[in-house]
Write a protein that holds these residues in place. Structure first.
Motif, PDB file in Angstrom:
ATOM      1  N   GLU A  55      18.642 -12.696 -18.667  1.00  0.00           N
ATOM      2  CA  GLU A  55      17.316 -13.297 -18.499  1.00  0.00           C
ATOM      3  C   GLU A  55      16.233 -12.223 -18.524  1.00  0.00           C
ATOM      4  O   GLU A  55      15.195 -12.390 -19.160  1.00  0.00           O
ATOM      5  N   ARG A  56      16.490 -11.107 -17.868  1.00  0.00           N
ATOM      6  CA  ARG A  56      15.517 -10.000 -17.867  1.00  0.00           C
ATOM      7  C   ARG A  56      15.297  -9.468 -19.282  1.00  0.00           C
ATOM      8  O   ARG A  56      14.169  -9.232 -19.708  1.00  0.00           O
ATOM      9  N   ASP A  57      16.384  -9.317 -20.036  1.00  0.00           N
ATOM     10  CA  ASP A  57      16.269  -8.814 -21.409  1.00  0.00           C
ATOM     11  C   ASP A  57      15.529  -9.807 -22.312  1.00  0.00           C
ATOM     12  O   ASP A  57      14.719  -9.407 -23.149  1.00  0.00           O
ATOM     13  N   LEU A  58      15.804 -11.105 -22.134  1.00  0.00           N
ATOM     14  CA  LEU A  58      15.098 -12.112 -22.938  1.00  0.00           C
ATOM     15  C   LEU A  58      13.610 -12.148 -22.581  1.00  0.00           C
ATOM     16  O   LEU A  58      12.767 -12.346 -23.454  1.00  0.00           O
ATOM     17  N   GLY A 111      14.694 -16.072 -33.734  1.00  0.00           N
ATOM     18  CA  GLY A 111      16.114 -16.378 -33.585  1.00  0.00           C
ATOM     19  C   GLY A 111      17.053 -15.203 -33.709  1.00  0.00           C
ATOM     20  O   GLY A 111      17.932 -15.015 -32.879  1.00  0.00           O
ATOM     21  N   SER A 112      16.869 -14.384 -34.744  1.00  0.00           N
ATOM     22  CA  SER A 112      17.807 -13.267 -34.939  1.00  0.00           C
ATOM     23  C   SER A 112      17.743 -12.277 -33.783  1.00  0.00           C
ATOM     24  O   SER A 112      18.773 -11.759 -33.345  1.00  0.00           O
ATOM     25  N   THR A 113      16.559 -12.038 -33.242  1.00  0.00           N
ATOM     26  CA  THR A 113      16.424 -11.110 -32.119  1.00  0.00           C
ATOM     27  C   THR A 113      17.020 -11.713 -30.849  1.00  0.00           C
ATOM     28  O   THR A 113      17.694 -11.012 -30.089  1.00  0.00           O
ATOM     29  N   ILE A 114      16.791 -13.004 -30.636  1.00  0.00           N
ATOM     30  CA  ILE A 114      17.365 -13.667 -29.458  1.00  0.00           C
ATOM     31  C   ILE A 114      18.881 -13.645 -29.519  1.00  0.00           C
ATOM     32  O   ILE A 114      19.557 -13.285 -28.543  1.00  0.00           O
ATOM     33  N   LEU A 115      19.441 -13.994 -30.676  1.00  0.00           N
ATOM     34  CA  LEU A 115      20.899 -13.990 -30.829  1.00  0.00           C
ATOM     35  C   LEU A 115      21.469 -12.586 -30.688  1.00  0.00           C
ATOM     36  O   LEU A 115      22.537 -12.401 -30.101  1.00  0.00           O
ATOM     37  N   ALA A 116      20.751 -11.586 -31.206  1.00  0.00           N
ATOM     38  CA  ALA A 116      21.207 -10.197 -31.076  1.00  0.00           C
ATOM     39  C   ALA A 116      21.151  -9.734 -29.628  1.00  0.00           C
ATOM     40  O   ALA A 116      21.932  -8.875 -29.215  1.00  0.00           O
ATOM     41  N   THR A 117      20.251 -10.301 -28.844  1.00  0.00           N
ATOM     42  CA  THR A 117      20.160  -9.958 -27.419  1.00  0.00           C
ATOM     43  C   THR A 117      21.292 -10.602 -26.637  1.00  0.00           C
ATOM     44  O   THR A 117      21.844  -9.997 -25.721  1.00  0.00           O
ATOM     45  N   ILE A 118      21.665 -11.823 -27.002  1.00  0.00           N
ATOM     46  CA  ILE A 118      22.707 -12.564 -26.275  1.00  0.00           C
ATOM     47  C   ILE A 118      24.111 -12.080 -26.640  1.00  0.00           C
ATOM     48  O   ILE A 118      24.997 -12.007 -25.783  1.00  0.00           O
ATOM     49  N   ARG A 119      24.318 -11.730 -27.898  1.00  0.00           N
ATOM     50  CA  ARG A 119      25.650 -11.399 -28.413  1.00  0.00           C
ATOM     51  C   ARG A 119      26.408 -10.364 -27.568  1.00  0.00           C
ATOM     52  O   ARG A 119      27.587 -10.577 -27.236  1.00  0.00           O
ATOM     53  N   PRO A 120      25.811  -9.237 -27.177  1.00  0.00           N
ATOM     54  CA  PRO A 120      26.568  -8.248 -26.390  1.00  0.00           C
ATOM     55  C   PRO A 120      27.049  -8.782 -25.035  1.00  0.00           C
ATOM     56  O   PRO A 120      28.101  -8.375 -24.558  1.00  0.00           O
ATOM     57  N   LEU A 122      28.059 -11.824 -24.423  1.00  0.00           N
ATOM     58  CA  LEU A 122      29.236 -12.649 -24.658  1.00  0.00           C
ATOM     59  C   LEU A 122      30.460 -11.796 -24.999  1.00  0.00           C
ATOM     60  O   LEU A 122      31.584 -12.221 -24.791  1.00  0.00           O
ATOM     61  N   ALA A 123      30.199 -10.604 -25.517  1.00  0.00           N
ATOM     62  CA  ALA A 123      31.294  -9.684 -25.833  1.00  0.00           C
ATOM     63  C   ALA A 123      31.797  -8.966 -24.580  1.00  0.00           C
ATOM     64  O   ALA A 123      32.766  -8.229 -24.642  1.00  0.00           O
ATOM     65  N   GLY A 124      31.111  -9.186 -23.449  1.00  0.00           N
ATOM     66  CA  GLY A 124      31.580  -8.612 -22.192  1.00  0.00           C
ATOM     67  C   GLY A 124      30.822  -7.401 -21.728  1.00  0.00           C
ATOM     68  O   GLY A 124      31.134  -6.822 -20.705  1.00  0.00           O
ATOM     69  N   GLY A 125      29.827  -6.997 -22.435  1.00  0.00           N
ATOM     70  CA  GLY A 125      29.053  -5.829 -22.024  1.00  0.00           C
ATOM     71  C   GLY A 125      27.594  -6.029 -22.315  1.00  0.00           C
ATOM     72  O   GLY A 125      27.168  -7.068 -22.787  1.00  0.00           O
ATOM     73  N   ARG A 126      26.830  -5.009 -22.011  1.00  0.00           N
ATOM     74  CA  ARG A 126      25.401  -5.078 -22.274  1.00  0.00           C
ATOM     75  C   ARG A 126      25.016  -3.875 -23.106  1.00  0.00           C
ATOM     76  O   ARG A 126      25.323  -2.750 -22.781  1.00  0.00           O
ATOM     77  N   VAL A 127      24.345  -4.148 -24.193  1.00  0.00           N
ATOM     78  CA  VAL A 127      23.858  -3.103 -25.080  1.00  0.00           C
ATOM     79  C   VAL A 127      22.346  -3.286 -25.157  1.00  0.00           C
ATOM     80  O   VAL A 127      21.851  -4.397 -25.075  1.00  0.00           O
ATOM     81  N   THR A 128      21.626  -2.195 -25.293  1.00  0.00           N
ATOM     82  CA  THR A 128      20.177  -2.307 -25.417  1.00  0.00           C
ATOM     83  C   THR A 128      19.834  -3.217 -26.573  1.00  0.00           C
ATOM     84  O   THR A 128      20.307  -2.995 -27.691  1.00  0.00           O
ATOM     85  N   PRO A 129      19.038  -4.275 -26.328  1.00  0.00           N
ATOM     86  CA  PRO A 129      18.735  -5.228 -27.400  1.00  0.00           C
ATOM     87  C   PRO A 129      17.892  -4.594 -28.494  1.00  0.00           C
ATOM     88  O   PRO A 129      17.126  -3.680 -28.255  1.00  0.00           O
ATOM     89  N   GLN A 130      18.108  -5.095 -29.704  1.00  0.00           N
ATOM     90  CA  GLN A 130      17.307  -4.627 -30.852  1.00  0.00           C
ATOM     91  C   GLN A 130      15.919  -5.176 -30.754  1.00  0.00           C
ATOM     92  O   GLN A 130      15.706  -6.285 -30.312  1.00  0.00           O
ATOM     93  N   ARG A 131      14.946  -4.399 -31.169  1.00  0.00           N
ATOM     94  CA  ARG A 131      13.560  -4.846 -31.148  1.00  0.00           C
ATOM     95  C   ARG A 131      13.131  -5.243 -32.543  1.00  0.00           C
ATOM     96  O   ARG A 131      13.509  -4.622 -33.524  1.00  0.00           O
ATOM     97  N   ALA A 132      12.352  -6.298 -32.603  1.00  0.00           N
ATOM     98  CA  ALA A 132      11.859  -6.767 -33.911  1.00  0.00           C
ATOM     99  C   ALA A 132      10.585  -6.040 -34.270  1.00  0.00           C
ATOM    100  O   ALA A 132       9.823  -5.623 -33.475  1.00  0.00           O
TER     101      ALA A 132
END
Length: 132
Positions: A55-58, A111-120, A122-132
């Motif tokens: 939520e913080r990242d979004l 959408g692509s940025t939101i999905l790229a933020t959520i994807r890590p 779901l993979a079990g970790g947190r990666v710095t989200p990509q910026r558009a």
């Protein structure tokens, strides 16, 4: 003439023994029931701490888009939409479009940025989200 029926009823007819039927104005409006987003199967994969971080990242993604566009954050997407994104954890555009407030235009822009933020998450970790 000048006095309405409802006013006459209030002034002259109100008696403790006879109760008059309420007029349309006197009836109280019943608030609509709001439905919360039903958690998706992906929701269970996230711990409460991961959901907070997501939520913080979004919110950060939303803030960045708002700064780029020179508008208020809620115009990018509202808090209710953000909560549904965290609850549903969409993995593709079709799932993203099912979230409240997320239409074709928003999905196309963000959408692509939101999905790229959520994807890590779901993979079990947190990666710095990509910026558009």
């Amino acid at each position: 003439g000048c006095v309405s029926v409802g006013t006459k009823r209030k002034l002259f007819l109100e008696d403790s023994t006879t109760a008059a039927a309420p007029t349309k104005k006197e009836k109280k409006k019943v608030p609509k029931k709001t439905t919360k987003a039903k958690p998706s199967p992906n929701h269970g994969k996230l711990t409460p701490k991961m959901r907070q971080e997501l939520e913080r990242d979004l919110r950060e993604v939303r803030r960045c888009f708002a700064e780029q566009q020179g508008c208020e954050e809620y115009k990018v997407f509202q808090n209710r939409c953000l909560q549904e994104l965290v609850a549903n954890c969409p993995q593709n555009k079709a799932q993203l479009l099912k979230c409240w407030g997320m239409g074709n235009k928003r999905a196309q822009y963000y959408g692509s940025t939101i999905l790229a933020t959520i994807r890590p998450y779901l993979a079990g970790g947190r990666v710095t989200p990509q910026r558009a």
